[in-house]
Scaffold this motif. Structure first.
Motif, PDB file in Angstrom:
ATOM      1  N   MET A  17     -12.637  41.868  20.312  1.00 53.99           N
ATOM      2  CA  MET A  17     -11.201  41.584  20.333  1.00 53.99           C
ATOM      3  C   MET A  17     -10.547  42.242  21.551  1.00 53.99           C
ATOM      4  SD  MET A  17      -8.173  43.355  19.554  1.00 53.99           S
ATOM      5  CE  MET A  17      -6.506  42.868  19.158  1.00 53.99           C
ATOM      6  N   THR A  18      -9.573  41.542  22.114  1.00 56.75           N
ATOM      7  CA  THR A  18      -8.785  42.087  23.216  1.00 56.75           C
ATOM      8  C   THR A  18      -7.311  41.999  22.866  1.00 56.75           C
ATOM      9  OG1 THR A  18      -8.706  39.953  24.353  1.00 56.75           O
ATOM     10  CG2 THR A  18     -10.486  41.474  24.992  1.00 56.75           C
ATOM     11  N   GLY A  19      -6.545  42.874  23.483  1.00 57.81           N
ATOM     12  CA  GLY A  19      -5.107  42.875  23.294  1.00 57.81           C
ATOM     13  C   GLY A  19      -4.395  42.824  24.632  1.00 57.81           C
ATOM     14  N   TRP A  20      -3.159  42.445  24.584  1.00 53.23           N
ATOM     15  CA  TRP A  20      -2.286  42.433  25.764  1.00 53.23           C
ATOM     16  C   TRP A  20      -0.887  42.762  25.271  1.00 53.23           C
ATOM     17  CZ3 TRP A  20       2.224  40.259  27.301  1.00 53.23           C
ATOM     18  CH2 TRP A  20       2.539  40.304  28.664  1.00 53.23           C
ATOM     19  N   ILE A  21      -0.212  43.695  25.956  1.00 48.68           N
ATOM     20  CA  ILE A  21       1.173  44.005  25.622  1.00 48.68           C
ATOM     21  C   ILE A  21       2.029  43.925  26.876  1.00 48.68           C
ATOM     22  CG2 ILE A  21       0.545  45.402  23.619  1.00 48.68           C
ATOM     23  CD1 ILE A  21       1.241  47.901  25.297  1.00 48.68           C
ATOM     24  N   THR A  22       3.287  43.620  26.687  1.00 43.67           N
ATOM     25  CA  THR A  22       4.208  43.424  27.799  1.00 43.67           C
ATOM     26  C   THR A  22       4.202  44.605  28.765  1.00 43.67           C
ATOM     27  OG1 THR A  22       5.634  42.050  26.414  1.00 43.67           O
ATOM     28  CG2 THR A  22       6.634  42.994  28.377  1.00 43.67           C
ATOM     29  N   THR A  23       4.226  45.819  28.242  1.00 48.76           N
ATOM     30  CA  THR A  23       4.361  46.992  29.103  1.00 48.76           C
ATOM     31  C   THR A  23       3.041  47.638  29.503  1.00 48.76           C
ATOM     32  OG1 THR A  23       4.691  48.335  27.126  1.00 48.76           O
ATOM     33  CG2 THR A  23       6.666  47.588  28.275  1.00 48.76           C
ATOM     34  N   GLY A  24       1.921  47.095  29.028  1.00 48.71           N
ATOM     35  CA  GLY A  24       0.641  47.730  29.335  1.00 48.71           C
ATOM     36  C   GLY A  24      -0.461  46.800  29.787  1.00 48.71           C
ATOM     37  N   GLY A  25      -0.244  45.499  29.705  1.00 45.47           N
ATOM     38  CA  GLY A  25      -1.264  44.558  30.130  1.00 45.47           C
ATOM     39  C   GLY A  25      -2.437  44.469  29.175  1.00 45.47           C
ATOM     40  N   ALA A  26      -3.587  44.103  29.723  1.00 46.21           N
ATOM     41  CA  ALA A  26      -4.787  43.830  28.930  1.00 46.21           C
ATOM     42  C   ALA A  26      -5.504  45.116  28.547  1.00 46.21           C
ATOM     43  CB  ALA A  26      -5.729  42.926  29.710  1.00 46.21           C
ATOM     44  N   MET A  27      -6.145  45.076  27.377  1.00 47.29           N
ATOM     45  CA  MET A  27      -6.898  46.238  26.895  1.00 47.29           C
ATOM     46  C   MET A  27      -7.961  45.790  25.912  1.00 47.29           C
ATOM     47  SD  MET A  27      -3.854  47.745  24.532  1.00 47.29           S
ATOM     48  CE  MET A  27      -2.710  47.398  25.872  1.00 47.29           C
ATOM     49  N   ASP A  28      -8.913  46.692  25.670  1.00 51.12           N
ATOM     50  CA  ASP A  28      -9.962  46.386  24.695  1.00 51.12           C
ATOM     51  C   ASP A  28      -9.479  46.721  23.283  1.00 51.12           C
ATOM     52  OD1 ASP A  28     -10.219  49.176  24.381  1.00 51.12           O
ATOM     53  OD2 ASP A  28     -12.133  49.274  25.432  1.00 51.12           O
ATOM     54  N   LYS A  29     -10.317  46.390  22.336  1.00 49.40           N
ATOM     55  CA  LYS A  29      -9.987  46.555  20.921  1.00 49.40           C
ATOM     56  C   LYS A  29      -9.643  48.005  20.571  1.00 49.40           C
ATOM     57  CE  LYS A  29     -12.571  46.284  16.595  1.00 49.40           C
ATOM     58  NZ  LYS A  29     -13.801  45.723  16.005  1.00 49.40           N
ATOM     59  N   ALA A  30     -10.461  48.957  20.998  1.00 46.13           N
ATOM     60  CA  ALA A  30     -10.228  50.363  20.648  1.00 46.13           C
ATOM     61  C   ALA A  30      -8.887  50.854  21.180  1.00 46.13           C
ATOM     62  CB  ALA A  30     -11.371  51.230  21.177  1.00 46.13           C
ATOM     63  N   ARG A  31      -8.557  50.495  22.394  1.00 44.07           N
ATOM     64  CA  ARG A  31      -7.277  50.923  22.971  1.00 44.07           C
ATOM     65  C   ARG A  31      -6.113  50.296  22.210  1.00 44.07           C
ATOM     66  NH1 ARG A  31      -3.852  54.294  24.444  1.00 44.07           N
ATOM     67  NH2 ARG A  31      -2.470  53.744  26.124  1.00 44.07           N
ATOM     68  N   TYR A  32      -6.242  49.019  21.858  1.00 42.05           N
ATOM     69  CA  TYR A  32      -5.174  48.354  21.114  1.00 42.05           C
ATOM     70  C   TYR A  32      -4.977  49.013  19.744  1.00 42.05           C
ATOM     71  CZ  TYR A  32      -2.100  44.642  19.532  1.00 42.05           C
ATOM     72  OH  TYR A  32      -1.012  43.945  19.066  1.00 42.05           O
ATOM     73  N   GLN A  33      -6.080  49.307  19.065  1.00 36.11           N
ATOM     74  CA  GLN A  33      -5.986  49.981  17.770  1.00 36.11           C
ATOM     75  C   GLN A  33      -5.356  51.372  17.920  1.00 36.11           C
ATOM     76  OE1 GLN A  33     -10.218  49.284  16.911  1.00 36.11           O
ATOM     77  NE2 GLN A  33      -9.593  48.407  14.930  1.00 36.11           N
ATOM     78  N   ASP A  34      -5.678  52.072  19.006  1.00 34.05           N
ATOM     79  CA  ASP A  34      -5.059  53.373  19.273  1.00 34.05           C
ATOM     80  C   ASP A  34      -3.547  53.235  19.438  1.00 34.05           C
ATOM     81  OD1 ASP A  34      -7.486  54.719  19.174  1.00 34.05           O
ATOM     82  OD2 ASP A  34      -7.700  54.835  21.366  1.00 34.05           O
ATOM     83  N   LEU A  35      -3.110  52.175  20.110  1.00 35.92           N
ATOM     84  CA  LEU A  35      -1.672  51.967  20.310  1.00 35.92           C
ATOM     85  C   LEU A  35      -0.953  51.663  18.991  1.00 35.92           C
ATOM     86  CD1 LEU A  35      -1.459  50.054  23.699  1.00 35.92           C
ATOM     87  CD2 LEU A  35      -0.837  52.430  23.212  1.00 35.92           C
ATOM     88  N   VAL A  36      -1.628  50.982  18.082  1.00 40.45           N
ATOM     89  CA  VAL A  36      -1.039  50.736  16.758  1.00 40.45           C
ATOM     90  C   VAL A  36      -0.840  52.070  16.038  1.00 40.45           C
ATOM     91  CG1 VAL A  36      -1.461  49.713  14.481  1.00 40.45           C
ATOM     92  CG2 VAL A  36      -1.882  48.366  16.549  1.00 40.45           C
ATOM     93  N   ARG A  37      -1.826  52.942  16.118  1.00 37.38           N
ATOM     94  CA  ARG A  37      -1.707  54.266  15.492  1.00 37.38           C
ATOM     95  C   ARG A  37      -0.623  55.102  16.177  1.00 37.38           C
ATOM     96  NH1 ARG A  37      -7.158  53.153  14.606  1.00 37.38           N
ATOM     97  NH2 ARG A  37      -7.866  53.934  16.622  1.00 37.38           N
TER      98      ARG A  37
END
Length: 136
Positions: free
Chosen positions: A32-52
C-alpha cells in the motif's frame, strides 16, 4: 455483496480506523502507498505512522462525515469533512477528497487531498509534542 458495495465498505472502514487512530494491516495491501497534500507520496509504514501522529494531536477521536462515495472499477472517491478537538484545546476541521485504489479486497493506495492552510495552522505546531507522546 457487489464489488462496489465492498469498495464502499472498505472506504468506511478506513474512516472508522483513522478515527480510532490506527490503520490496521488487514485493511491494506502489503505494498500500500499513501499520498497527502502536504507530504507527497509515502510507503505504507509512513502513512500508518502519520495516522498515529494525527491521533496523538487529538484529545479524542477525529470524526469524519462522509458526504459522498463514488466507486468505479478499482477506485473509490470520498468527499468528507473532519472535526475533532486538538490537545491544545482548539477545534480542528478540514475538508477532503480521498481517492482510494482497491486491490484484492484491500486498500492498495490512498490519496488525501485537503486544505493545506488549515493543516499548517492547526496541526504543524502540535507535531513535535505529539511525536514525543508516541515515542513515549
Amino acid at each position: 455483496m457487489t464489488i462496489k458495495d465492498r469498495s464502499y465498505q472498505l472506504a468506511r472502514a478506513y474512516f472508522d480506523a483513522v478515527s480510532q487512530g490506527d490503520l490496521p494491516d488487514d485493511l491494506l495491501t502489503p505494498d500500500m502507498t499513501g499520498w497527502i497534500t502536504t507530504g507527497g507520496a509515502m510507503d505504507k509504514a509512513r502513512y500508518q505512522d502519520l495516522v498515529r501522529l494525527l491521533a496523538a494531536m487529538c484529545a479524542g477521536p477525529l470524526t469524519f462525515t462522509i458526504h459522498s462515495l463514488t466507486a468505479d472499477e478499482d477506485r473509490v472517491v470520498a468527499e468528507a469533512d473532519s472535526e475533532g478537538l486538538l490537545i491544545n484545546g482548539e477545534t480542528y476541521r478540514n475538508t477532503y477528497v480521498f481517492v482510494f485504489r482497491i486491490r484484492d479486497d484491500r486498500i492498495a493506495s490512498v490519496a488525501e487531498h485537503y486544505n493545506p492552510l488549515v493543516a499548517q495552522e492547526k496541526l504543524v505546531p502540535l507535531m513535535k509534542d505529539a511525536a514525543a507522546r508516541i515515542a513515549g
